[in-house]
Design a protein around this motif. Structure first.
Motif, PDB file in Angstrom:
ATOM      1  N   LEU A 261      94.921  49.340  59.269  1.00  0.00           N
ATOM      2  CA  LEU A 261      95.095  50.671  59.341  1.00  0.00           C
ATOM      3  C   LEU A 261      96.052  51.381  60.440  1.00  0.00           C
ATOM      4  O   LEU A 261      96.607  52.051  60.153  1.00  0.00           O
ATOM      5  CB  LEU A 261      94.212  51.617  59.573  1.00  0.00           C
ATOM      6  CG  LEU A 261      92.661  51.176  57.774  1.00  0.00           C
ATOM      7  CD1 LEU A 261      91.859  52.354  58.692  1.00  0.00           C
ATOM      8  CD2 LEU A 261      93.497  51.167  57.263  1.00  0.00           C
ATOM      9  N   GLY A 262      96.631  50.365  61.448  1.00  0.00           N
ATOM     10  CA  GLY A 262      97.571  50.436  62.657  1.00  0.00           C
ATOM     11  C   GLY A 262      96.576  50.713  63.893  1.00  0.00           C
ATOM     12  O   GLY A 262      96.160  51.890  63.405  1.00  0.00           O
ATOM     13  N   ARG A 263      97.321  50.333  64.778  1.00  0.00           N
ATOM     14  CA  ARG A 263      96.800  50.924  65.635  1.00  0.00           C
ATOM     15  C   ARG A 263      97.915  51.051  66.892  1.00  0.00           C
ATOM     16  O   ARG A 263      97.902  49.890  67.470  1.00  0.00           O
ATOM     17  CB  ARG A 263      95.532  50.000  66.756  1.00  0.00           C
ATOM     18  CG  ARG A 263      94.236  50.097  65.860  1.00  0.00           C
ATOM     19  CD  ARG A 263      93.168  48.703  66.840  1.00  0.00           C
ATOM     20  NE  ARG A 263      92.055  49.347  66.322  1.00  0.00           N
ATOM     21  CZ  ARG A 263      91.250  49.783  66.802  1.00  0.00           C
ATOM     22  NH1 ARG A 263      91.416  51.282  67.744  1.00  0.00           N
ATOM     23  NH2 ARG A 263      90.113  50.104  66.512  1.00  0.00           N
ATOM     24  N   VAL A 264      98.223  51.644  66.580  1.00  0.00           N
ATOM     25  CA  VAL A 264     100.178  51.637  67.511  1.00  0.00           C
ATOM     26  C   VAL A 264      99.278  53.003  68.936  1.00  0.00           C
ATOM     27  O   VAL A 264      98.044  53.715  68.374  1.00  0.00           O
ATOM     28  CB  VAL A 264     100.866  52.385  67.089  1.00  0.00           C
ATOM     29  CG1 VAL A 264     101.488  51.731  65.996  1.00  0.00           C
ATOM     30  CG2 VAL A 264     100.825  53.806  65.825  1.00  0.00           C
ATOM     31  N   PHE A 265      99.867  52.972  69.824  1.00  0.00           N
ATOM     32  CA  PHE A 265      99.744  53.712  71.047  1.00  0.00           C
ATOM     33  C   PHE A 265     100.219  55.036  71.270  1.00  0.00           C
ATOM     34  O   PHE A 265     101.832  55.630  71.102  1.00  0.00           O
ATOM     35  CB  PHE A 265      99.487  53.303  72.449  1.00  0.00           C
ATOM     36  CG  PHE A 265      99.647  52.018  72.766  1.00  0.00           C
ATOM     37  CD1 PHE A 265      98.512  51.705  72.626  1.00  0.00           C
ATOM     38  CD2 PHE A 265     100.411  50.913  72.330  1.00  0.00           C
ATOM     39  CE1 PHE A 265      98.162  50.627  72.701  1.00  0.00           C
ATOM     40  CE2 PHE A 265      99.772  49.386  72.941  1.00  0.00           C
ATOM     41  CZ  PHE A 265      98.645  49.595  72.591  1.00  0.00           C
ATOM     42  N   GLY A 266      99.945  55.674  70.088  1.00  0.00           N
ATOM     43  CA  GLY A 266     100.383  57.126  69.638  1.00  0.00           C
ATOM     44  C   GLY A 266     101.344  57.863  70.363  1.00  0.00           C
ATOM     45  O   GLY A 266     102.286  58.666  70.194  1.00  0.00           O
ATOM     46  N   ASN A 267     100.936  57.936  71.837  1.00  0.00           N
ATOM     47  CA  ASN A 267     101.828  58.838  72.380  1.00  0.00           C
ATOM     48  C   ASN A 267     103.228  57.847  73.517  1.00  0.00           C
ATOM     49  O   ASN A 267     104.109  58.624  73.855  1.00  0.00           O
ATOM     50  CB  ASN A 267     100.837  59.522  73.991  1.00  0.00           C
ATOM     51  CG  ASN A 267     100.207  60.381  73.393  1.00  0.00           C
ATOM     52  OD1 ASN A 267     100.606  61.640  72.842  1.00  0.00           O
ATOM     53  ND2 ASN A 267      98.898  59.756  72.788  1.00  0.00           N
ATOM     54  N   LEU A 268     103.170  56.804  73.240  1.00  0.00           N
ATOM     55  CA  LEU A 268     103.626  56.216  74.001  1.00  0.00           C
ATOM     56  C   LEU A 268     105.148  56.093  72.422  1.00  0.00           C
ATOM     57  O   LEU A 268     104.922  56.164  71.730  1.00  0.00           O
ATOM     58  CB  LEU A 268     103.346  54.776  74.273  1.00  0.00           C
ATOM     59  CG  LEU A 268     103.061  54.277  75.108  1.00  0.00           C
ATOM     60  CD1 LEU A 268     101.954  55.215  75.552  1.00  0.00           C
ATOM     61  CD2 LEU A 268     102.889  52.680  75.572  1.00  0.00           C
ATOM     62  N   SER A 269     106.481  55.806  73.149  1.00  0.00           N
ATOM     63  CA  SER A 269     107.548  55.621  72.298  1.00  0.00           C
ATOM     64  C   SER A 269     107.270  54.103  71.479  1.00  0.00           C
ATOM     65  O   SER A 269     107.124  53.686  71.828  1.00  0.00           O
ATOM     66  CB  SER A 269     109.328  55.773  72.836  1.00  0.00           C
ATOM     67  OG  SER A 269     108.727  54.563  74.252  1.00  0.00           O
ATOM     68  N   VAL A 270     108.503  54.441  70.541  1.00  0.00           N
ATOM     69  CA  VAL A 270     107.952  53.315  69.654  1.00  0.00           C
ATOM     70  C   VAL A 270     108.864  51.813  71.104  1.00  0.00           C
ATOM     71  O   VAL A 270     108.312  50.475  70.493  1.00  0.00           O
ATOM     72  CB  VAL A 270     109.855  53.072  68.904  1.00  0.00           C
ATOM     73  CG1 VAL A 270     110.015  52.195  68.395  1.00  0.00           C
ATOM     74  CG2 VAL A 270     109.148  54.072  67.371  1.00  0.00           C
TER      75      VAL A 270
ATOM     76  N   ASP B 123     108.350  51.664  74.290  1.00  0.00           N
ATOM     77  CA  ASP B 123     107.361  51.264  75.436  1.00  0.00           C
ATOM     78  C   ASP B 123     105.829  50.322  74.556  1.00  0.00           C
ATOM     79  O   ASP B 123     104.946  49.680  74.459  1.00  0.00           O
ATOM     80  CB  ASP B 123     106.462  52.872  75.244  1.00  0.00           C
ATOM     81  CG  ASP B 123     107.478  53.286  76.830  1.00  0.00           C
ATOM     82  OD1 ASP B 123     108.204  52.376  77.190  1.00  0.00           O
ATOM     83  OD2 ASP B 123     107.284  53.917  77.336  1.00  0.00           O
ATOM     84  N   ASN B 124     105.899  51.229  72.556  1.00  0.00           N
ATOM     85  CA  ASN B 124     104.768  50.221  71.480  1.00  0.00           C
ATOM     86  C   ASN B 124     105.109  48.897  72.109  1.00  0.00           C
ATOM     87  O   ASN B 124     104.402  48.003  72.376  1.00  0.00           O
ATOM     88  CB  ASN B 124     105.074  51.115  70.596  1.00  0.00           C
ATOM     89  CG  ASN B 124     103.347  51.755  70.719  1.00  0.00           C
ATOM     90  OD1 ASN B 124     102.416  51.776  70.473  1.00  0.00           O
ATOM     91  ND2 ASN B 124     103.807  53.232  70.884  1.00  0.00           N
ATOM     92  N   VAL B 125     107.029  48.454  71.750  1.00  0.00           N
ATOM     93  CA  VAL B 125     107.153  47.692  71.908  1.00  0.00           C
ATOM     94  C   VAL B 125     106.745  46.502  72.680  1.00  0.00           C
ATOM     95  O   VAL B 125     106.647  45.138  72.995  1.00  0.00           O
ATOM     96  CB  VAL B 125     108.317  46.797  71.030  1.00  0.00           C
ATOM     97  CG1 VAL B 125     108.641  45.302  70.838  1.00  0.00           C
ATOM     98  CG2 VAL B 125     108.197  47.815  69.573  1.00  0.00           C
ATOM     99  N   LEU B 126     107.134  47.275  74.182  1.00  0.00           N
ATOM    100  CA  LEU B 126     107.109  46.374  75.208  1.00  0.00           C
ATOM    101  C   LEU B 126     105.698  46.029  76.288  1.00  0.00           C
ATOM    102  O   LEU B 126     105.201  45.141  76.316  1.00  0.00           O
ATOM    103  CB  LEU B 126     107.605  47.747  76.370  1.00  0.00           C
ATOM    104  CG  LEU B 126     109.376  48.098  76.189  1.00  0.00           C
ATOM    105  CD1 LEU B 126     109.334  48.542  77.059  1.00  0.00           C
ATOM    106  CD2 LEU B 126     109.728  45.890  76.766  1.00  0.00           C
TER     107      LEU B 126
END
Lengths: 607, 385, 246, 282
Positions: D91-100, D102-105
């Motif tokens: 279902l997706g576990r992105v880091f909600g408060n991080l920018s795109v 930073d997420n990819v970094l």
């Protein structure tokens, strides 16, 4: 042999007393997933209502119980309706903070109404004693045990067989689904708060009668022991809370038996930490699987932080830097020194609680470690004060991180409870480790602040020194947040499972956050030690930890500037309200509640 | 206010500030405003009850001082700042008092951490810190502006030990003490004296202030089989221990430190404190005129309420402050020096109080040997319990 | 089933919904006729589940009207709406995992006060879902997905609703249960209960529905009688998969 | 079943039970380098649990996982990430408060070298020091990674690049899924596990995603895919594995699996998928 029997009986008796509070806490946690820090205050209110009934109105015992239960229930309903329901949809930490604010307000109201002097609350039962082992038990022991067990049984029956009880259980397991069955969840919350408060009030009254003594300081202790018992049993589990309470009572009693009275609470809190480490959800709750996806932070809600332009920060910094050159009183300077010292602590806490998501309620322990280390280094080893303070920071970083590490594997509320316990353990070790810490006598004659051989004793120089240290720490922390570490900390906070799947070791990064934060807190404690010249185990207490957390939440979790703004606000407010004398903490509590209500993401927003 | 501050800012030195204080004092001396004392103490927080008791004692003393014409015609008043007994707040209050030229002397704080954290500021600021409840042995070592009428435990505890061992004939003692600086120091002095008098110390148990349940502690005490229990306690915890001792069936003689002396001790302890022995500074039937005046005045002012030890401490402290100000005037340094000059100030606690200049404390606290009989404090008649 | 313009039981008209700044629904209008099965198709995050939440009062639309049996539902709380006769089978079943199967089913009758009739209805559920009879005292969380779906449906029926809303009733079920569930929905409907279901699986839904709506990023892009939509090439492209290969 | 000589991932008898339920039941699987295997089956069949077992988020009750000949059973997820195993979540576990960005970094975290010196014990402290001091090598590494992230994001056309500084919580569902895949790619994985990458995407977006996965496969990446969209599975997979109630009920090339009566019975059913229906009818 017979002594062990007595210790066992005594443990069970005091365990019964704890159970009365723990059951109410468990009931509320079950439905609201909220540790109600105001439960002890309701207990306090119940005790004083009982006093009014018994001493002034001369009610017979059954009527006393009914009056107290009804009045306390009413208080519970008011708390639920006006204190907590408006926060239903805000960040999960907001209600927690609100209960802390409510407890301030209630305690103060009781104190203002009844004066802080302890009062006798005579038992209304005949004073007959039954021999049991080497000691005796009286009718009140039996009544307390009876009330504890009966209320647990009644609750069990209520939850299992009544319609409202089913609604409570359904709502606690799945709020939305319960609503879709036609359950009015607000009603359920009200019922639960009413029942828990009635129970809390009656227990305060019974315990008051048991000791023939009530006073306004009983609230925090009741909450602390109740929370420990509840979490040991498994938060939200009513029978678990009873068993947890009895276990806590036994452990304390045996602790006294083996090591002596002053170790008693040490064992209570050690029990809690051990249980949390071995069974992170308590003894009677089966370990859950990983939290469902998607998980976006336990406590952190998305928010848009208020961006303050750099020039504005620079201007504000400059104004504060030149402040002592203007005719401001030393009192203002000293108040700001307090704010800068609290600011360092808040920087530390906003890093671990805000950026890293480990909401610590035992942060004062880091102050204490730093303060003792620095004081002892300079006093016994003649280390120059400047170096001693750095030593304090390093010790706090190292030892503090090591001590808090058992909480690294926990989530959410459990982190707060575990750190609360660890903080208490540190204070109790300081009290008992006399050969090093001088125990209750404390350390006096700590040399004043010096820097490169110059004494910093004028308020202005202390002001500049503490401001400079805080600014340097803040700048370093700002730099840390823009590095890969800031990114990693926030990633772990937002979703520790995804973070691990991308190679971020929780132990490593939580340690790093605590090392950096521990240093700042330790330095703050070290400076304080040299400023005060005398410290003991009570100098850095739980109230400090709660204050620091309040600052951090008010400023905005993870927000460096927010931590400083919050510190100035929360050191300043009580001083501003000084004219209100006895009423100032009441006003402070109300202001806190209003802030939580209208700006739960903090003044400057979460980062 | 801004007058002195501006001067101190320029040089940032303490000497300048002191000069400023002296300077502004001259202007004030003429005014009809009351002479102001600063009080730093707990009005809220866990120790709030003691701040409330202080106030009662202060107000009674002030009534009497003003009835007697005040300080050379001027009134004496105090400004009470709530510190919650928290060092962070007591240091801010200290700065506030030090930089307020109207304040001529400070009284308090209550707890040792709060008082002693503020000491360096008072010492450097040249304002007397009169810590009338600060028994911590290091309190007056903070500097020559720290004075205390708190009874030194080195004085009190041997008297208690003598009462217990020599007079009551107890030979094997269990000591329960509050695990604070006061309780700990007291315990050490007591144990030392009791041993000198030939008693054996069977067990000592320190408990924290928040403790309410003593049943398990008392099992330890029982197992040590003492013939007497010594309570180094305040009245609330003392009453709790006495009650629970009787509940678990301990029948030994109980002997308590003077700090339990309070009508609350009787109220909270009920029947359990019957026959408890205690040392005290005064007792209700005490014929000493200063005691009669205090007790009767107190009852008259506070609806028949019986005063307790903390009322007496604060009453005495205000009287001492008045005596000092009479000699020292309103100059802060002169006030400090006046402490060494005051002689035989009428006192509930000491009878006649005179400071020992070396230790900056008063020696020779009165001691009466009391016992609780029929729910009243009475002078012990020498009969064993 | 006749197509002679049956009376509308539930209507959504021009509903606009927002989550924070993001708009979820754009002028959504849906009608469920009395006695019909209506199905709302759409991918994840198209706003289907939110539609259900709006009907149940769990989400408040910013504008628009929702009526049930002629009366507006706007401003009513979920329990009030349930009392009007709408029951739900929520997404992923949402059973009360730590309560027994029996308790779960009886929770469905929470709004009812006629104890005896409730007990009779429980018996009827056991004849309708015979497999649950042996599981009554078991923890609901320990059941398999298919069994849980049965419990969720029994639970919904216990309130004697006039309409049931279902969120992806076949999601994640094995084909055995899928068939069974579809049969049940049909028989529930034939007993006079209207059904509004949200489904991702178009071919299944269209088999039993009378009408269908297709939702894409908050807008209705297609609607009409299910039979007609089933053969619509756009539906085949979007939801039936493999149509190009066929 | 043919024996894979250079099996990159092999599972033997992998089993995981939850209470009375066996979520994964003695699963064997071999994935060769460069191969793409799809796992299909009804929800609750144990597919995601299987992923959790392979990536270390869950421990098996029995059986082994080996990766490139090494036994990795029960290793921590962070160790496995360092080994080059990347995954996305159902279902997706992105880091909600991080920018795109930073997420990819975060995806590139295991590749950080300059800022994470490989010194035992004091390594973490050096990492803290380097993060604060930021010498040229650290800055250069960060710069280079940022460039890489932009290149990865460019694979999604204009979907993510314009939103590079926005917090992930503000993204659409489909874009969050893309961020997850970008994050996985930033790890430069040797093995990529995709859990329903097209869930919640419309046909156009699904086609895009299918194109991307095909590209990755063409670049030689080894992929394990969980997917419900049969057409995509058929087009991309070298082999398909069908799971039901924790067990593997079929394995083989797509066409073979699709016509397997057991699969039709347990998963495809009659009338579940338009194509399957026609073929089974045929």
């Amino acid at each position: 042999m017979s002594s062990w029997f007595d210790y066992t009986i005594n443990g069970l008796i005091i365990g019964n007393v704890y159970a009365l509070v723990a059951v109410g806490l468990a009931l509320i946690f079950g439905v609201s997933r909220l540790i109600n820090f105001a439960q002890g205050s309701i207990y306090l209110v119940g005790a004083y209502i009982g006093w009014v009934a018994v001493v002034r109105l001369h009610t017979p015992l059954p009527l006393t119980i009914i009056v107290v239960a009804a009045a306390a229930a009413l208080v519970g309903l008011v708390i639920e309706r006006f204190g907590l329901r408006p926060l239903q949809n805000s960040v999960r930490i907001a209600p927690l903070l609100a209960t802390i604010g409510i407890s301030f307000v209630l305690d103060q109201l009781v104190m203002l109404t009844f004066s802080p002097n302890p009062r006798a609350l005579p038992s209304q039962l005949p004073d007959v004693r039954f021999q049991l082992g080497g000691g005796t038990i009286g009718p009140l022991d039996l009544l307390i045990a009876g009330v504890g067990i009966t209320s647990a049984l009644l609750l069990f029956v209520f939850l299992r067989y009544s319609k409202l009880g089913w609604a409570v259980r359904a709502a606690s397991q799945d709020r939305d689904a319960a609503m879709q069955m036609g359950v009015d969840v607000n009603r359920v919350n009200q019922a639960v708060f009413g029942i828990a408060a009635a129970l809390g009030g009656v227990s305060g009254m019974l315990v008051g009668m048991y000791y023939n003594q009530i006073d306004t300081a009983m609230s925090l202790q009741a909450t602390l022991k109740g929370v420990v018992a509840e979490v040991v049993g498994g938060a939200g589990n009513v029978p678990g809370a009873v068993i947890g309470s009895l276990l806590l009572g036994l452990v304390e009693s045996y602790g006294v038996a083996v090591f002596g009275t002053s170790y008693r609470n040490l064992f209570a809190f050690l029990l809690l930490v051990v249980v949390l480490v071995l069974r992170p959800n308590g003894l009677f709750i089966s370990p859950r699987q990983a939290p469902p996806e998607p998980l976006t932070g336990t406590f952190i809600a998305p928010s848009r932080p208020l961006r303050i332009p750099r020039w504005a920060l620079a201007v504000a910094g400059a104004i504060f830097a030149v402040l002592p050159l203007f005719p401001v009183s030393f009192y203002v300077l000293q108040t700001l020194i307090n704010a800068w010292l609290l600011g360092m602590l808040a920087l530390s806490l906003t890093l671990v609680a805000g950026t890293m998501g480990q909401v610590s309620l035992g942060h004062a322990a880091l102050l204490a470690i730093g303060a003792y280390t620095s004081a002892l280094l300079s006093l016994t080893l003649n280390v120059p004060v400047g170096l001693a303070i750095i030593g304090g920071g390093l010790m706090s970083a190292a030892l503090g991180t090591l001590l808090i590490s058992p909480s690294f594997r926990l989530r959410g509320h459990y982190v707060s409870i575990a750190t609360l316990a660890i903080g208490e353990i540190v204070a109790l070790v300081i009290l008992n480790w006399e050969s090093v810490t001088r125990g209750p006598i404390g350390i006096s004659g700590i040399p004043p602040l010096t820097l490169f051989g110059y004494d910093l004793i004028s308020p202005s120089s202390v002001y500049w020194f503490s401001l400079a240290v805080m600014v340097v720490l803040a700048l370093l922390q700002g730099r840390l947040l823009t590095s890969h570490l800031g990114r990693s900390f926030r990633a772990i906070r937002d979703d520790d499972i995804a973070a691990r799947a991308y190679g971020l070791s929780l132990n490593r990064y939580k340690s790093l956050a605590f090392i950096f934060g521990g240093f700042a807190a330790g330095v703050s404690g070290g400076i304080a030690a040299h400023l005060y010249s005398y410290i003991n185990h009570e100098t850095f207490n739980t109230q400090q930890s709660i204050l620091a957390l309040t600052v951090v939440i008010l400023g905005g979790l993870g927000n460096v500037v927010g931590a400083i703004v919050g510190s100035v606000a929360l050191v300043g407010l009580p001083e501003v309200f000084r004219i209100a004398a006895e009423y100032r903490i009441l006003i402070y509590g109300i202001v806190l509640l209003l802030l939580v209500r209208f700006r739960p993401q903090g003044l400057l927003g979460t980062i | 206010m801004s007058n002195i501050d501006r001067r101190t800012l320029v040089k940032g030195s303490l000497a300048a500030m002191m000069a400023g204080t002296a300077f502004s004092r001259a202007a004030l001396a003429q005014s009809a405003e009351p002479i102001l004392l600063g009080v730093s103490g707990p009005l809220t927080g866990p120790n709030a009850q003691y701040g409330a008791q202080w106030k009662q004692g202060f107000d009674l003393a002030l009534d009497e001082i003003h009835a007697a014409g005040g300080i050379n015609g001027r009134k004496l008043a105090y400004q009470f700042e709530d510190s919650q007994s928290d060092p962070r707040q007591s240091v801010a209050i200290a700065q506030k008092f030090v930089s307020d030229p109207r304040i001529v002397m400070e009284l308090g704080d209550f707890s040792s951490p709060a008082s002693m954290a503020a000491s360096p500021i008072y010492q450097r600021g040249g304002l007397v810190q009169f810590g009338f409840t600060n028994s911590h042995p290091d309190f007056t070592k903070g500097g020559d502006f720290m004075w205390s009428t708190s009874v030194s435990q080195a004085d009190e505890q041997p008297l208690l030990a003598s009462y217990a061992v020599r007079r009551l004939g107890l030979k094997k003692l269990a000591v329960l003490h509050l695990n604070t600086d006061w309780g700990r120091t007291s315990r050490d002095h007591f144990v030392k004296a009791a041993k000198e008098y030939g008693a054996e110390i069977a067990v000592t148990e320190g408990y924290i202030a928040e403790e309410r349940d003593f049943r398990s502690t008392l099992v330890r005490v029982r197992d040590a089989s003492p013939d007497g229990l010594i309570l180094i306690s305040y009245y609330s915890d003392g009453a709790l221990i006495a009650r629970q001792a009787r509940q678990v069936g301990l029948k030994q003689t109980i002997c308590a430190a003077s700090s339990v002396y309070s009508p609350k001790f009787l109220e909270l302890g009920g029947e359990a404190v019957e026959d408890v022995h205690l040392g005290t500074r005064y007792f209700p039937q005490d014929p000493r005129p200063e005691v009669r005046k205090f007790i009767e005045g107190f009852k008259a002012k506070y609806n028949g309420q019986e005063p307790d030890a903390f009322n007496a401490y604060s009453y005495d402290a205000m009287n001492m402050a008045a005596a000092v100000v009479k000699i020292g005037g309103t100059d802060r340094r002169a006030i400090r020096d006046a402490f060494a000059k005051v002689k035989d100030v009428s006192s509930v606690i000491f009878g006649q109080a005179t400071f020992d200049v070396e230790s900056r404390r008063v020696k020779g606290a009165m001691n009466a040997e009391l016992v609780v009989r029929k729910g009243q404090f009475t002078l012990w008649d020498g009969k064993p319990t | 089933m006749t197509n002679s313009a049956p009376e509308a039981l539930l209507t959504l008209s021009n509903v606009n919904t927002f989550y924070g700044p993001a708009q979820v629904h754009f002028d959504l209008s849906i009608t469920v006729a009395r006695g019909h099965i209506v199905c709302l198709l759409g991918g994840n995050a198209s706003g289907k589940s939110t539609t259900m939440k709006i009907i149940l009062g769990l989400v408040k639309p910013r504008s628009g009207e929702v009526t049930f049996d002629g009366a507006s539902l706007i401003g009513l709380s979920t329990p009030q709406i349930v009392r009007r006769g709408i029951a739900s089978v929520p997404e992923a079943r949402r059973l009360f995992a730590d309560m027994s199967v029996r308790e779960n089913i009886l929770m469905g009758a929470f709004v009812r006060n006629d104890r005896d009739a409730v007990a009779q209805d429980l018996d009827r559920m056991l004849t309708l879902f015979p497999k649950l009879g042996q599981r009554l005292s078991q923890r609901a969380g320990s059941l398999s997905g298919g069994e849980q779906q049965m419990v969720a449906m029994a639970r919904a029926l216990m309130s004697r609703p006039r309409m049931i809303v279902m969120d992806e009733p076949t999601m994640g079920l094995s084909p055995l249960y899928v068939d069974r569930v579809l049969e049940l929905i049909r028989s529930i409907n034939q007993a006079g209960v209207s059904v509004f279901m949200v489904e991702q699986n178009a071919s299944l839904a269209l088999e039993i529905a009378h009408e269908a709506y297709v939702l894409q990023t908050g807008k209705i892009v297609l609607s009409g009688p299910a039979r007609a939509l089933k053969d619509d090439p756009r539906i085949r492209d979007a939801y039936l998969g493999g149509s190009e290969a066929a | 079943m043919e024996k894979q000589l250079h099996s990159m991932l092999s599972l033997r008898g992998l089993t995981r039970r939850f209470g009375g339920l066996t979520a994964v039941d003695t699963i064997d699987l071999d994935l060769a380098k460069g191969e793409l295997i799809s796992i299909i089956g009804p929800n609750g069949a144990g597919k995601t649990t299987l992923f959790n077992l392979v990536t270390g988020l869950d421990r098996p009750d029995a059986g082994t996982v080996s990766f490139e000949g090494q036994d990795i059973t029960g290793l921590s997820p962070e160790r496995l990430a360092a080994e080059g195993i990347a995954r996305t979540f159902q279902l997706g576990r992105v880091f909600g408060n991080l920018s795109v960005m930073d997420n990819v970094l975060i995806g590139a975290h295991t590749r950080l070298r300059a800022v994470k010196p490989a010194v035992p014990v004091i390594g973490p402290l050096l990492e803290l020091g380097l993060a604060l001091l930021r010498p040229a090598s650290v800055k250069a590494e960060e710069e280079q990674l940022r460039e890489e992230v932009k290149a990865i994001l460019a694979r999604f056309g204009e979907r993510l690049l314009p939103r590079i500084d926005q917090p992930a919580y503000s993204l659409s569902y489909a874009n969050r899924r893309r961020v997850e895949i970008a994050r996985a790619l930033a790890l430069k994985p040797r093995l990529l596990l995709l859990d329903e990458p097209t869930a919640g995407m419309n046909p156009t977006e699904t086609a895009e995603m299918q194109g991307l996965v095909a590209e990755l496969k063409a670049e030689g990446l080894t992929i394990l895919l969980i997917e419900h969209k049969l057409e995509m599975v058929m087009r991309l997979s070298d082999r398909v594995i069908v799971m039901d109630e924790g067990k593997k009920i079929a394995e083989g090339p797509g066409e073979q699996v699709r016509t397997d009566p057991k699969v039709i019975e347990a998963y495809l059913g009659h009338g579940l998928s338009g194509t399957a229906e026609q073929e089974s009818a045929a």
